[in-house]
Scaffold this motif. Structure first.
Motif, mmCIF file in Angstrom:
data_model
loop_
_atom_site.group_PDB
_atom_site.id
_atom_site.type_symbol
_atom_site.label_atom_id
_atom_site.label_comp_id
_atom_site.label_asym_id
_atom_site.label_seq_id
_atom_site.Cartn_x
_atom_site.Cartn_y
_atom_site.Cartn_z
ATOM 1 N N GLY A 225 0.779 -1.226 0.000
ATOM 2 C CA GLY A 225 0.000 0.000 0.000
ATOM 3 C C GLY A 225 0.813 1.280 0.000
ATOM 4 N N VAL A 226 2.125 1.180 0.140
ATOM 5 C CA VAL A 226 2.985 2.362 0.151
ATOM 6 C C VAL A 226 3.527 2.580 -1.262
ATOM 7 C CG1 VAL A 226 5.096 3.385 1.090
ATOM 8 C CG2 VAL A 226 3.615 2.001 2.562
ATOM 9 N N ARG A 227 3.499 3.836 -1.696
ATOM 10 C CA ARG A 227 4.035 4.192 -3.017
ATOM 11 C C ARG A 227 5.473 4.671 -2.832
ATOM 12 N NH1 ARG A 227 0.203 3.296 -7.286
ATOM 13 N NH2 ARG A 227 -1.744 3.071 -6.172
ATOM 14 N N TYR A 228 6.369 4.128 -3.657
ATOM 15 C CA TYR A 228 7.802 4.446 -3.549
ATOM 16 C C TYR A 228 8.284 5.082 -4.843
ATOM 17 C CZ TYR A 228 7.808 1.062 0.309
ATOM 18 O OH TYR A 228 7.555 0.398 1.468
ATOM 19 N N PRO A 229 9.037 6.188 -4.753
ATOM 20 C CA PRO A 229 9.675 6.712 -5.966
ATOM 21 C C PRO A 229 10.797 5.758 -6.379
ATOM 22 C CG PRO A 229 10.349 7.974 -4.049
ATOM 23 C CD PRO A 229 9.305 7.003 -3.581
#
Length: 172
Positions: free
Chosen positions: A124-128
């Motif tokens: 659920g976490v968005r990472y660059p």
């Protein structure tokens, strides 16, 4: 006799040749040697191992395949493997101290390793892309893989997804 023991007994080329000669009617060591072209010593050693394994019965002059034992082996189910055992073995081989020693060439094994690497990312976490690369460099530093290849495999195998330079863990 288990199917695994049967396969082990016939894993050797010489034992397979001797077994085949007996199947085709070789009733004694000299007949088997004549049919196979093997040295008498090789035949005797292979016969001893085939008898010990229970594949061949009888003595010299009366060699025959023990058909009942073969049927029993064919009907005996393989012992179940303990849950998680193959994955643990793959991880011990390719991951040491949270560093990838290398990536397996076999897809199933590679997926096991990639699944372990994917746990470094929170669902659920968005990472660059830079953050993903930093995490993967930690896995790859001093190992046998580069972070770009690992990132590509994570995406190709469906562990990570990407859109416009943003990555996230899939499936959890």
């Amino acid at each position: 006799m288990t199917a695994q023991a049967l396969a082990g007994a016939l894993a050797d080329d010489v034992r397979r040749q001797v077994f085949a000669a007996i199947v085709l009617g070789g009733a004694d060591a000299s007949a088997v040697a004549d049919r196979t072209g093997l040295a008498a010593r090789q035949v005797v050693t292979a016969l001893r191992r085939l008898v010990d394994a229970g594949l061949v019965a009888g003595g010299d002059g009366d060699l025959r395949v023990d058909v009942a034992r073969l049927r029993e082996a064919a009907r005996t189910p393989a012992a179940p493997r303990p849950e998680g055992e193959p994955a643990d073995r793959v991880l011990r081989t390719f991951v040491r101290d949270d560093t990838l020693v290398g990536l397996p060439a076999q897809r199933g094994r590679r997926r096991v390793v990639l699944a372990r690497v994917a746990t470094s990312f929170e669902p659920g976490v968005r990472y660059p892309e830079r953050a993903v690369d930093d995490v993967l460099r930690g896995w790859c530093d001093g190992g046998g893989s580069d972070h770009v290849t690992v990132r590509r495999h994570l995406i190709d195998e469906g562990f990570l997804a990407r859109d416009g330079g943003v990555y996230w863990r899939v499936g959890d």
